[in-house]
Design a protein around this motif. Structure first.
Motif, PDB file in Angstrom:
ATOM      1  N   ASN A 190       2.816 151.796  94.859  1.00 30.38           N
ATOM      2  CA  ASN A 190       1.462 152.300  94.697  1.00 30.38           C
ATOM      3  C   ASN A 190       0.987 152.790  96.065  1.00 30.38           C
ATOM      4  OD1 ASN A 190      -1.298 152.634  94.478  1.00 30.38           O
ATOM      5  ND2 ASN A 190      -1.606 150.830  93.224  1.00 30.38           N
ATOM      6  N   ASP A 197       3.785 149.103  91.289  1.00 29.00           N
ATOM      7  CA  ASP A 197       2.696 149.182  90.327  1.00 29.00           C
ATOM      8  C   ASP A 197       3.044 150.253  89.298  1.00 29.00           C
ATOM      9  OD1 ASP A 197       0.324 148.520  89.136  1.00 29.00           O
ATOM     10  OD2 ASP A 197      -0.930 149.030  90.828  1.00 29.00           O
ATOM     11  N   LYS A 213       1.473 153.389  86.412  1.00 30.87           N
ATOM     12  CA  LYS A 213       0.382 154.304  86.082  1.00 30.87           C
ATOM     13  C   LYS A 213       0.478 154.593  84.591  1.00 30.87           C
ATOM     14  CE  LYS A 213      -0.283 157.775  88.906  1.00 30.87           C
ATOM     15  NZ  LYS A 213      -0.135 159.102  89.561  1.00 30.87           N
ATOM     16  N   ALA A 253       3.770 154.112  89.968  1.00 31.78           N
ATOM     17  CA  ALA A 253       2.491 154.552  90.531  1.00 31.78           C
ATOM     18  C   ALA A 253       2.641 155.719  91.493  1.00 31.78           C
ATOM     19  CB  ALA A 253       1.801 153.393  91.230  1.00 31.78           C
TER      20      ALA A 253
END
Length: 58
Positions: free
Chosen positions: A14, A22, A24, A43
């Motif tokens: 991220n 992370d 999205k 991410a």
């Protein structure tokens, strides 16, 4: 892997979290706001990279 750690094939760093993994969510909805398709990416992936996957999911 400990339960509090994030990870998996769909995660990537991220950019706002100093490189922590992370995901999205790319979501396509109809005019009433009802979700039609959801695609998860890392991410760090650009939104344009997931556009065809979301359209194909519909």
């Amino acid at each position: 892997m400990r339960s509090r750690e994030k990870g998996g094939d769909g995660t990537g760093p991220n950019p706002t979290d100093r490189g922590k993994p992370d995901t999205k969510r790319h979501i396509m909805v109809n005019g009433a706001g009802v979700p039609l398709a959801v695609v998860l990416t890392g991410a760090n992936r650009h939104d344009s990279m997931a556009l065809t996957a979301v359209v194909d999911a519909v």
